[in-house]
Design a protein around this motif. Structure first.
Motif, short mmCIF file in Angstrom:
data_model
loop_
_atom_site.label_atom_id
_atom_site.label_comp_id
_atom_site.label_asym_id
_atom_site.label_seq_id
_atom_site.Cartn_x
_atom_site.Cartn_y
_atom_site.Cartn_z
N LEU A 65 0.84 -1.21 0.00
CA LEU A 65 0.00 0.00 0.00
C LEU A 65 0.87 1.25 0.00
O LEU A 65 0.56 2.24 -0.67
CB LEU A 65 -0.95 0.00 1.20
CG LEU A 65 -2.11 -0.99 1.11
CD1 LEU A 65 -2.81 -1.10 2.46
CD2 LEU A 65 -3.09 -0.60 0.02
N GLY A 66 1.97 1.21 0.74
CA GLY A 66 2.91 2.33 0.71
C GLY A 66 3.53 2.52 -0.66
O GLY A 66 3.71 3.64 -1.14
N ILE A 67 3.84 1.41 -1.33
CA ILE A 67 4.38 1.48 -2.69
C ILE A 67 3.34 2.11 -3.62
O ILE A 67 3.67 2.97 -4.45
CB ILE A 67 4.78 0.09 -3.20
CG1 ILE A 67 5.98 -0.44 -2.42
CG2 ILE A 67 5.08 0.12 -4.70
CD1 ILE A 67 6.26 -1.92 -2.63
N LEU A 68 2.10 1.70 -3.47
CA LEU A 68 1.02 2.24 -4.30
C LEU A 68 0.93 3.76 -4.16
O LEU A 68 0.89 4.49 -5.16
CB LEU A 68 -0.31 1.59 -3.91
CG LEU A 68 -1.55 2.07 -4.66
CD1 LEU A 68 -1.44 1.75 -6.14
CD2 LEU A 68 -2.79 1.44 -4.06
N LEU A 69 0.94 4.24 -2.92
CA LEU A 69 0.90 5.69 -2.71
C LEU A 69 2.17 6.36 -3.20
O LEU A 69 2.15 7.48 -3.73
CB LEU A 69 0.67 5.99 -1.23
CG LEU A 69 -0.70 5.55 -0.70
CD1 LEU A 69 -0.76 5.70 0.82
CD2 LEU A 69 -1.81 6.33 -1.37
N GLY A 70 3.30 5.67 -3.07
CA GLY A 70 4.57 6.21 -3.55
C GLY A 70 4.61 6.33 -5.07
O GLY A 70 5.19 7.27 -5.60
N ILE A 71 3.98 5.40 -5.76
CA ILE A 71 3.90 5.48 -7.22
C ILE A 71 3.16 6.74 -7.64
O ILE A 71 3.60 7.48 -8.53
CB ILE A 71 3.23 4.21 -7.81
CG1 ILE A 71 4.16 3.01 -7.69
CG2 ILE A 71 2.82 4.43 -9.27
CD1 ILE A 71 3.51 1.68 -8.00
N GLY A 72 2.04 7.01 -6.97
CA GLY A 72 1.28 8.22 -7.27
C GLY A 72 2.10 9.48 -6.98
O GLY A 72 2.13 10.42 -7.77
N ARG A 73 2.77 9.48 -5.86
CA ARG A 73 3.60 10.63 -5.48
C ARG A 73 4.75 10.84 -6.47
O ARG A 73 5.06 11.97 -6.85
CB ARG A 73 4.14 10.41 -4.07
CG ARG A 73 4.91 11.57 -3.53
CD ARG A 73 5.23 11.34 -2.07
NE ARG A 73 6.03 12.44 -1.59
CZ ARG A 73 7.17 12.30 -0.94
NH1 ARG A 73 7.62 11.10 -0.65
NH2 ARG A 73 7.83 13.34 -0.53
N LEU A 74 5.36 9.74 -6.89
CA LEU A 74 6.46 9.82 -7.85
C LEU A 74 5.99 10.42 -9.17
O LEU A 74 6.67 11.27 -9.75
CB LEU A 74 7.06 8.43 -8.06
CG LEU A 74 8.30 8.33 -8.92
CD1 LEU A 74 9.45 9.12 -8.31
CD2 LEU A 74 8.71 6.88 -9.08
N CYS A 75 4.81 10.00 -9.63
CA CYS A 75 4.27 10.56 -10.88
C CYS A 75 4.05 12.07 -10.74
O CYS A 75 4.37 12.84 -11.66
CB CYS A 75 2.95 9.87 -11.24
SG CYS A 75 3.15 8.20 -11.86
N ARG A 76 3.51 12.50 -9.61
CA ARG A 76 3.29 13.93 -9.40
C ARG A 76 4.61 14.70 -9.32
O ARG A 76 4.74 15.78 -9.87
CB ARG A 76 2.45 14.16 -8.13
CG ARG A 76 1.00 13.71 -8.28
CD ARG A 76 0.13 14.14 -7.10
NE ARG A 76 0.65 13.78 -5.80
CZ ARG A 76 0.47 12.60 -5.20
NH1 ARG A 76 -0.21 11.65 -5.81
NH2 ARG A 76 0.96 12.37 -4.00
N ARG A 77 5.61 14.12 -8.65
CA ARG A 77 6.91 14.79 -8.54
C ARG A 77 7.60 14.92 -9.89
O ARG A 77 8.35 15.86 -10.13
CB ARG A 77 7.82 14.03 -7.57
CG ARG A 77 7.58 14.40 -6.16
CD ARG A 77 8.57 13.90 -5.15
NE ARG A 77 9.70 13.14 -5.60
CZ ARG A 77 10.24 12.14 -4.93
NH1 ARG A 77 9.73 11.76 -3.78
NH2 ARG A 77 11.29 11.52 -5.38
N LEU A 78 7.36 13.95 -10.76
CA LEU A 78 7.97 13.99 -12.10
C LEU A 78 7.19 14.87 -13.06
O LEU A 78 7.55 15.01 -14.23
CB LEU A 78 8.07 12.57 -12.67
CG LEU A 78 9.05 11.64 -11.98
CD1 LEU A 78 8.95 10.23 -12.54
CD2 LEU A 78 10.47 12.17 -12.10
#
Length: 136
Positions: free
Chosen positions: A85-98
């Motif tokens: 679940l943390g990875i899932l949220l991290g994927i979303g955050r990574l997309c926004r940061r990029l």
């Protein structure tokens, strides 16, 4: 958290819980810790050096959680689900940061629907924790 993100997190939590339950009561009866057997042994022994090819961080974390005498299959599965679940949220955050906000929900959906993720949740695999640390 947006409605789309929240929906994907909920779906992943439900699918993950189902995968863990199926693994525990299914034909493996919680005993099929495939690649994670080495890590589980090292965690139970409290000696991460017994699994030299695996990350000691996950072994220490799993060993700490298992010290209170909890049931191993559920503990391993829930720890894997929390990491996922943390990875899932991290994927979303990574997309926004990029700067790729339109890729956020499709990328998260691919993680949620990945059969590999569901297959590995109930196993003590340090790759889940490592991936979580990478996307945070």
């Amino acid at each position: 958290m947006s409605r789309g993100r929240a929906t994907l997190v909920l779906i992943h939590a439900i699918l993950g819980g189902w995968a863990i339950q199926a693994w525990i009561v299914g034909p493996f009866e919680g005993a099929a810790i495939l690649d994670g057997a080495e890590v589980l042994h090292a965690a139970l022994a409290g000696r991460p050096e017994l699994a030299p090819t695996k990350s000691p961080l996950y072994t220490w974390l799993l060993g700490g959680v298992l010290r209170d005498g909890t049931l191993i299959p559920w503990t391993v599965g829930l720890l894997g689900l929390l990491c996922s679940l943390g990875i899932l949220l991290g994927i979303g955050r990574l997309c926004r940061r990029l700067g790729l906000p339109r890729a956020e929900l499709p990328a998260m959906a691919l993680w949620v629907l990945s059969g590999s993720v569901l297959a590995f949740l109930p196993q003590s695999l340090p790759v889940l924790l490592t991936t979580l640390l990478l996307v945070r």
